[in-house]
Write a protein that holds these residues in place. Structure first.
Motif, short mmCIF file in Angstrom:
data_model
loop_
_atom_site.label_atom_id
_atom_site.label_comp_id
_atom_site.label_asym_id
_atom_site.label_seq_id
_atom_site.Cartn_x
_atom_site.Cartn_y
_atom_site.Cartn_z
N UNK A 116 0.83 -1.21 0.00
CA UNK A 116 0.00 0.00 0.00
C UNK A 116 0.86 1.26 0.00
N UNK A 117 1.86 1.29 0.87
CA UNK A 117 2.68 2.49 1.01
C UNK A 117 3.51 2.78 -0.25
N UNK A 118 4.07 1.72 -0.84
CA UNK A 118 5.07 1.90 -1.90
C UNK A 118 4.54 1.74 -3.32
N UNK A 119 3.46 0.97 -3.50
CA UNK A 119 3.08 0.59 -4.85
C UNK A 119 1.73 1.14 -5.32
N UNK A 120 0.92 1.69 -4.42
CA UNK A 120 -0.41 2.14 -4.85
C UNK A 120 -0.32 3.26 -5.89
N UNK A 121 0.79 3.95 -5.95
CA UNK A 121 0.94 5.03 -6.94
C UNK A 121 0.86 4.52 -8.37
N UNK A 122 1.05 3.22 -8.57
CA UNK A 122 1.01 2.67 -9.92
C UNK A 122 -0.40 2.30 -10.36
N UNK A 123 -1.37 2.43 -9.47
CA UNK A 123 -2.75 2.13 -9.84
C UNK A 123 -3.30 3.25 -10.73
N UNK A 124 -4.23 2.93 -11.61
CA UNK A 124 -4.88 3.99 -12.41
C UNK A 124 -5.71 4.90 -11.51
N UNK A 125 -6.08 6.05 -12.04
CA UNK A 125 -6.71 7.09 -11.22
C UNK A 125 -7.93 6.60 -10.46
N UNK A 126 -8.83 5.91 -11.14
CA UNK A 126 -10.07 5.48 -10.47
C UNK A 126 -9.79 4.48 -9.35
N UNK A 127 -8.84 3.59 -9.56
CA UNK A 127 -8.46 2.64 -8.51
C UNK A 127 -7.85 3.37 -7.32
N UNK A 128 -7.00 4.35 -7.59
CA UNK A 128 -6.40 5.14 -6.50
C UNK A 128 -7.48 5.87 -5.72
N UNK A 129 -8.50 6.34 -6.41
CA UNK A 129 -9.60 7.02 -5.73
C UNK A 129 -10.34 6.08 -4.79
N UNK A 130 -10.57 4.86 -5.26
CA UNK A 130 -11.26 3.89 -4.40
C UNK A 130 -10.45 3.58 -3.15
N UNK A 131 -9.16 3.36 -3.33
CA UNK A 131 -8.29 3.08 -2.19
C UNK A 131 -8.19 4.32 -1.30
N UNK A 132 -8.15 5.49 -1.93
CA UNK A 132 -8.06 6.73 -1.17
C UNK A 132 -9.26 6.94 -0.27
N UNK A 133 -10.43 6.52 -0.72
CA UNK A 133 -11.63 6.67 0.13
C UNK A 133 -11.50 5.83 1.40
N UNK A 134 -10.93 4.65 1.28
CA UNK A 134 -10.70 3.81 2.46
C UNK A 134 -9.70 4.46 3.40
#
Length: 205
Positions: A116-134
């Protein structure tokens, strides 16, 4: 992993949910050790002793596996925090419990945290948004407890709840990076850092 879905039969035998959990655990380990771009679905399959093509029944792509790892890791911390929020104890007790709940699971969830800390930046924008909400749900719980303690007089009245919550989470997140190099147990680390944090937050009044 290519997004193309393979056309072989769905594996029988072990329950799909249990097998999916094993695959997510393996993906978390591979991503944590190799990074998203250094990892392949073949690495995940090799770790499990299964055919690479079989992974397509559980994830349509390596990207989807990364999102699942990030989501499961974050959701686990959110669920624990929400339970603490409802337990009826004082704000100081809740905050200590929140801090401990963020550290002690690292014995078997460090791979999730590191991914989560190191690799989530590689997710596409919508996926990052979903994780960001959590992530924001977890931040909001910390902030709520800090505000609660400020109102009750347990915590200093001059704290910035938002910045304090983020600073605490940053400190706790960093444990995933270095705890394995120390001889101290995770319980001891949690207690030490909780004492340090609360000494700075607790009101003198």
């Amino acid at each position: 992993m290519s997004r193309e879905v393979q056309s072989t039969k769905k594996p029988a035998g072990r329950p799909v949910r249990k097998r999916r959990k094993e695959i997510v655990d393996a993906a978390a380990r591979v991503f944590a050790e190799r990074g998203y771009h250094g990892a392949s679905t073949q690495d995940i399959a090799d770790l499990l002793g299964m055919r690479q093509a079989s992974l397509y029944y559980y994830f349509e792509s390596k990207e989807a596996a990364l999102e699942e790892v990030c989501a499961r890791g974050t959701a686990g911390f959110v669920e624990a925090a929400e339970a603490i929020l409802k337990n009826g104890s004082s704000a100081e007790e809740k905050l200590r419990a929140l801090l401990a709940a963020h550290i002690t699971p690292l014995g078997d969830r460090a791979d999730y945290m590191l991914t989560f800390l190191n690799e989530r930046k590689w997710l596409p924008r919508e996926s990052r948004r979903r994780i960001g909400r959590l992530s924001r749900r977890l931040e909001a719980i910390f902030e709520r407890v800090i505000r609660e303690g400020m109102r009750s007089g347990e915590f200093r009245s001059d704290l910035n709840p938002r910045l304090t919550a983020l600073a605490m989470l940053g400190m706790m997140n960093s444990v995933a990076i270095w705890h394995h190099r120390e001889s101290a147990t995770l319980d001891h680390i949690a207690e030490t850092l909780s004492d340090l944090v609360l000494k700075g937050a607790v009101s003198d009044g």
